[in-house]
Design an enzyme around this catalytic site. Structure first.
Site, PDB file in Angstrom:
ATOM      1  N   GLU A  78       8.793  -9.618  -2.764  1.00  0.00           N
ATOM      2  CA  GLU A  78       8.064  -8.336  -3.603  1.00  0.00           C
ATOM      3  C   GLU A  78       8.444  -8.699  -4.487  1.00  0.00           C
ATOM      4  O   GLU A  78       8.877  -8.332  -5.931  1.00  0.00           O
ATOM      5  CB  GLU A  78       8.364  -6.971  -3.122  1.00  0.00           C
ATOM      6  CG  GLU A  78       8.152  -7.028  -1.180  1.00  0.00           C
ATOM      7  CD  GLU A  78       9.813  -6.146  -0.115  1.00  0.00           C
ATOM      8  OE1 GLU A  78      10.297  -5.225  -1.256  1.00  0.00           O
ATOM      9  OE2 GLU A  78       9.005  -5.623   0.256  1.00  0.00           O
ATOM     10  N   ASP A  83       3.477  -2.373  10.908  1.00  0.00           N
ATOM     11  CA  ASP A  83       3.269  -1.549  11.267  1.00  0.00           C
ATOM     12  C   ASP A  83       2.767  -0.624  11.028  1.00  0.00           C
ATOM     13  O   ASP A  83       2.140  -0.370   9.717  1.00  0.00           O
ATOM     14  CB  ASP A  83       5.202  -1.061  11.211  1.00  0.00           C
ATOM     15  CG  ASP A  83       5.443  -1.021  10.104  1.00  0.00           C
ATOM     16  OD1 ASP A  83       5.403  -1.000   8.858  1.00  0.00           O
ATOM     17  OD2 ASP A  83       7.573  -1.237   9.770  1.00  0.00           O
ATOM     18  N   HIS A 111       2.448  -2.983   6.094  1.00  0.00           N
ATOM     19  CA  HIS A 111       3.255  -1.696   6.543  1.00  0.00           C
ATOM     20  C   HIS A 111       2.515  -0.287   6.466  1.00  0.00           C
ATOM     21  O   HIS A 111       2.150  -0.037   5.519  1.00  0.00           O
ATOM     22  CB  HIS A 111       4.618  -1.611   5.860  1.00  0.00           C
ATOM     23  CG  HIS A 111       5.470  -2.990   6.044  1.00  0.00           C
ATOM     24  ND1 HIS A 111       6.241  -2.510   7.143  1.00  0.00           N
ATOM     25  CD2 HIS A 111       6.590  -3.577   5.249  1.00  0.00           C
ATOM     26  CE1 HIS A 111       7.425  -3.436   7.172  1.00  0.00           C
ATOM     27  NE2 HIS A 111       6.928  -4.199   5.766  1.00  0.00           N
ATOM     28  N   GLU A 150       4.921  -8.247   9.064  1.00  0.00           N
ATOM     29  CA  GLU A 150       5.610  -7.053   9.028  1.00  0.00           C
ATOM     30  C   GLU A 150       5.033  -5.793   9.779  1.00  0.00           C
ATOM     31  O   GLU A 150       5.433  -4.775   8.417  1.00  0.00           O
ATOM     32  CB  GLU A 150       6.767  -7.175   7.323  1.00  0.00           C
ATOM     33  CG  GLU A 150       6.677  -8.157   6.841  1.00  0.00           C
ATOM     34  CD  GLU A 150       8.195  -8.037   6.279  1.00  0.00           C
ATOM     35  OE1 GLU A 150       8.537  -5.959   5.507  1.00  0.00           O
ATOM     36  OE2 GLU A 150       8.706  -8.689   5.566  1.00  0.00           O
ATOM     37  N   ASN A 204       5.602 -13.163  -0.346  1.00  0.00           N
ATOM     38  CA  ASN A 204       5.570 -12.032   0.579  1.00  0.00           C
ATOM     39  C   ASN A 204       6.013 -10.709   0.368  1.00  0.00           C
ATOM     40  O   ASN A 204       6.941 -10.883  -0.839  1.00  0.00           O
ATOM     41  CB  ASN A 204       6.644 -12.048   1.701  1.00  0.00           C
ATOM     42  CG  ASN A 204       6.544 -11.622   3.214  1.00  0.00           C
ATOM     43  OD1 ASN A 204       5.105 -11.176   3.887  1.00  0.00           O
ATOM     44  ND2 ASN A 204       7.551 -10.390   3.244  1.00  0.00           N
TER      45      ASN A 204
END
Ligand code: G3I
Length: 474
Positions: free
Chosen positions: A170, A277, A247, A275, A211
């Site tokens: 990030e 979701d 996300h 990741e 990432n």
């Protein structure tokens, strides 16, 4: 370079490859001409293995050690694993030079015992960074040294056992500008190249990734990554892949996800969805869960369509442990198992995308059931809610009495109900007709209501029966 997923995995993971090769030889010896169709309960990892794909999950240390059902799903369903928090800086080096390997070692042991490919997460990140680093006021040379000894200690300890490292996490803002962090502010943008080189030094076999979130579509942030990746590769910096966290918000999978993955692949990089979701405003209703399943399917399909997209990792397993409600109050249910550990439509969407049979999950036009049920939460507070259930009788002849039933996934309990006779046993609720509404003509609708309690989660039921026959939730 156009290595296939299998080619890459074999070249990087000799021990796993050897086990796989031996298993393949054994399977070939026993092979029958036609492959057996996948069974409804075929675990995701088996389907993924058959396509040389990785299906992973983030594993929280406390859940692995304290929740046998979680650990069982982690082991049986996933061929890849990421430590949710155990390898972060504040966990492994909370004070300068003092290392705490307990959770990270336990995670690595779990992954090894279950033959899972490990994604190391993460070496350099502005968050979950202990204050001795973020507030240390170090000059550039000292901070670079601190970064190097951290990377060396962590990546070095697990060298040869971690397939991929999220080396820098990030580093950009959503507008594509550099994020203010102690690393960027002290070292400038060169900290990314430095970190990648240090990681390659510490573990020459790991594939090294950057990432981030909000880089799934083509936008200012993913463009910044594209430019950075191109520059790094041109300078010979060891960068192997881009992790797209994913996300996501329900119903908002970027339409250009596959195109975006492809453009990084075309640079010669691998891509992983790291990741995944998909969060829903709570409580989640049937339609939202079906939408979520379509979103999971779309992400899987986009990754599977690009050869260099090596796999998809889900950020958790069971809704109850997701990070989402803590950070986005009022939203939740982002994962693939309900709070009671039963698979959600999103689970079946992954299963189907991987070539399995799928389940009662997504499907645009379900066959009409014995009835159609509209389940609505009308009002909700911290410990309770008021709901309404309307069913329409689909049969050809009139009913002279009825019993409607469902199972609540997250511990809800009826406290009072009206327009019917209410009972609950365990999670199963049964409402039968009142004296005055037992007669229902073909196509007729009956509405009942209730007050109930909940203890945090209030996931809507996914299946209903009328007089023992399955209904369609609308
Ligand atoms: O371990 C402490 C515990 O001792 C304490 O009692 C408790 C009280 O709040 O906090 C515990 O730490 C929490 C930690 O998770 C472990 O459970 C932190 O407060 C909490 O902030 C932390 O949240 C993690 C978050 O990263 C931190 O930024 C989430 O579990 C984790 O899922 C999340 O993961 C990140 C990825 O690493 C990077 N991408 C985004 C993703 C979601 O935010």
């Amino acid at each position: 370079m156009s290595e296939t997923r299998r080619g890459r995995r074999l070249s990087r993971l000799p021990a796993r490859a050897l086990r796989g090769a031996l298993a393949a030889v054994a399977a070939a010896a026993l092979a029958v001409p036609l492959a057996a169709p996948a069974q409804a309960d075929t675990p995701l990892r088996e389907l993924a293995d058959a396509r040389d794909f990785e299906i992973g999950a983030a594993l929280g240390a406390g859940y692995l050690s304290g929740d046998a059902r979680f650990a069982d799903l982690a082991a049986t369903q996933f061929n890849a694993a990421t430590a949710e928090n155990a390898m972060k800086w504040d966990t492994v080096q909370p004070s300068r030079g003092q290392f705490n390997w307990r959770d990270a070692d336990a995670f690595m042991d779990f992954a090894a015992a279950n033959d899972q490919t490990v994604r190391g997460h993460t070496l350099v990140w502005h968050s979950q960074l202990p204050s001795w680093v973020s507030n240390g006021g170090f000059g550039a040379a000292e901070l670079r040294g601190i970064m190097e000894s951290h990377i060396d200690a962590v990546a070095g300890r697990y060298a040869g056992r971690v397939a991929y490292w999220d080396v820098v996490n990030e580093p950009f803002n959503d507008d594509g500008s550099w994020r203010n962090s102690v690393f960027y502010n002290t070292l400038g943008e060169g900290f990314v190249a430095d970190a990648l080189r240090m990681a390659a030094e510490a573990d020459p076999n790991a594939e090294l990734y950057l990432n981030d979130y909000n880089i799934e579509g083509i936008n200012a942030k993913s463009n910044a990554y594209y430019e950075l990746a191109r520059d790094l590769l041109a300078q010979g910096v060891p960068l192997d892949g881009i992790g797209m966290q994913a996300h996501l918000i329900n119903g908002q999978v970027p339409a250009d996800l596959q195109r975006n993955i492809q453009r990084f692949a075309d640079l010669g990089l691998d891509v992983a969805i790291t990741e995944l979701d998909v969060r829903i405003p709570m409580p989640a209703d049937q339609n939202e869960l079906q939408q979520q399943a379509r979103d999971y399917r779309a992400v899987l399909d986009a990754c599977l369509a690009v050869d260099r997209c090596i796999g998809v990792t889900v950020w958790g397993i069971v809704d109850r442990y997701s990070w989402v409600p803590d950070v986005f109050p009022g939203q939740g249910a982002p994962l693939i198992y309900f709070d009671d550990y039963t698979p959600k439509p999103s689970y079946y969407a992954i299963q189907e995308a991987l070539g399995g049979p799928g389940g009662p999950g997504p499907g645009p036009d379900p066959e009409p059931g014995a009835c159609e049920v509209d389940y609505t939460v009308q009002n909700q507070w911290s410990t309770g809610f008021t709901g309404q259930v309307a069913f329409t009788h689909n049969g050809a002849s009139a009913l002279s009495g009825w019993e409607l039933s469902w199972s609540w996934p997250s511990g809800q309990r009826v406290s009072s109900g009206w327009s019917g006779t209410w009972a609950q046993s365990g999670s199963t609720v049964t409402v039968s007709n009142a004296a005055w509404n037992g007669a229902v003509p073909a196509g007729g609708t009956v509405t009942v209501g209730f007050n109930a309690t909940h203890s945090g989660g209030n996931t809507a039921p996914t299946a209903f029966t009328l007089n023992g026959q399955a209904c369609t939730a609308v």
